[in-house]
Design an enzyme around this catalytic site. Structure first.
Site, PDB file in Angstrom:
ATOM      1  N   PRO A  18      26.567  34.008   2.386  1.00 59.32           N
ATOM      2  CA  PRO A  18      27.054  34.669   3.593  1.00 59.32           C
ATOM      3  C   PRO A  18      28.511  35.058   3.451  1.00 59.32           C
ATOM      4  CG  PRO A  18      26.846  32.315   3.949  1.00 59.32           C
ATOM      5  CD  PRO A  18      26.190  32.609   2.640  1.00 59.32           C
ATOM      6  N   GLU A  19      28.850  36.218   3.993  1.00 58.09           N
ATOM      7  CA  GLU A  19      30.221  36.700   3.959  1.00 58.09           C
ATOM      8  C   GLU A  19      30.819  36.572   5.359  1.00 58.09           C
ATOM      9  OE1 GLU A  19      30.566  40.478   1.953  1.00 58.09           O
ATOM     10  OE2 GLU A  19      28.845  40.046   0.666  1.00 58.09           O
TER      11      GLU A  19
END
Length: 296
Positions: free
Chosen positions: A2-3
């Site tokens: 996840p960013e």
């Protein structure tokens, strides 16, 4: 992995259940995740209040009422599921791999029961995520947070800040932007998208976007603005559901439907008048997607 937009979406999903609430009971079903949990992790949290829940880069950072910090990272397969009083169904605020309907129930490792009645369950089949407590309460003293660069969505982030981080760097701009010491929270997806919108080749040397004086070039000014735009749009869309990213209300993020280049190898460039296909190369061990004609 996840960013920033996915982690921010998760933070917003957790906040109603956790922020301002006391940990009534904490259950740690195993002594470790990616790293060992702090000694007596459950006992240390029980009875304390989570005053605020913020995000720093790709980390969730909660400040406890005794001044310490609860630091959490989702890794590749971490998932939070939130249960609120009166809900008809669980409200997942999560980023996780689609590993099967029962995978996360089988790999539930941490349960937070909050005084407001909310229950937050953390599962992680691969156990690449982690949780720790920074007793000093100082981000600069924490080994995970101390080397993070500026937050791209904070007011102080601009082209001058970005130029300072890129000056003298001989690596490709794509690789430089993935360095969390340059910009916190950026990852492969949104760097590819921002570079495309800015018309900058991912192979361009990072320092070439900074003038001899240290000031940003016009192209770098555009890139700094575009980074912020892409991240804000992704947060508004609830992130990217490359596997199964869900918002706090259970709906899936849909920013992936607006990708211009990411994961579009061989597809026509979306720029009007461009007759080239999107290319894929590998940089720093990651896939890079770009248009060889539109990005220079």
């Amino acid at each position: 992995m996840p960013e920033l937009p996915e982690v921010e979406t998760v933070r917003r999903g957790l906040a109603p259940a956790m922020e301002g609430q006391r940990f009534e009971h904490v259950e740690a079903k195993r002594p470790d995740l990616r790293f060992p949990l702090p000694n007596d992790f459950a006992g240390r949290l029980t009875g304390t209040r989570l005053e605020t829940l913020n995000r720093r880069g790709k980390y969730l950072v909660g400040r406890l009422d005794d001044g310490a910090l609860l630091i959490m990272h989702l890794g590749m397969s971490g998932r939070f599921v939130v249960e609120m009083p009166g809900d008809d169904q669980n409200r997942p605020g999560s980023f996780h791999l689609d590993t099967g309907a029962n995978a996360h129930a089988m790999h539930e490792h941490i349960v937070f029961r909050m005084e407001g009645g909310g229950v937050v369950r953390y599962s992680d089949p691969r156990r690449f995520g982690f949780m720790t407590i920074e007793e000093t309460g100082n981000e600069a003293q924490n080994s995970f947070l101390q080397q993070l660069g500026p937050e791209p969505l904070e007011k102080g982030f601009n082209s001058n800040v970005l130029a300072a981080g890129l000056a003298g760097r001989k690596s490709p701009i794509k690789s430089a932007l993935l360095d969390q010491a340059v910009v916190a929270g950026l990852g492969n997806i949104y760097v590819c998208e921002a570079l495309f919108r800015s018309g900058i080749s991912p192979k361009r040397i990072a320092a070439s976007l900074v003038k001899q004086s240290g000031e940003p070039t016009d192209r770098l000014k555009k890139l700094s603005t575009t980074i912020r735009q892409v991240l804000r749009e992704a947060i508004e869309a609830g992130g990217s559901s490359l596997r199964d990213h869900a918002q706090a209300d259970g709906s899936l993020g849909y920013f992936q439907h607006t990708f211009k280049v990411y994961d579009r190898e061989g597809s026509p460039c979306v720029t009007r008048g461009c007759d080239k296909d999107i290319r894929r190369i590998v940089q720093s061990g990651r896939s890079t997607f770009y248009c060889g004609q539109c990005q220079r």
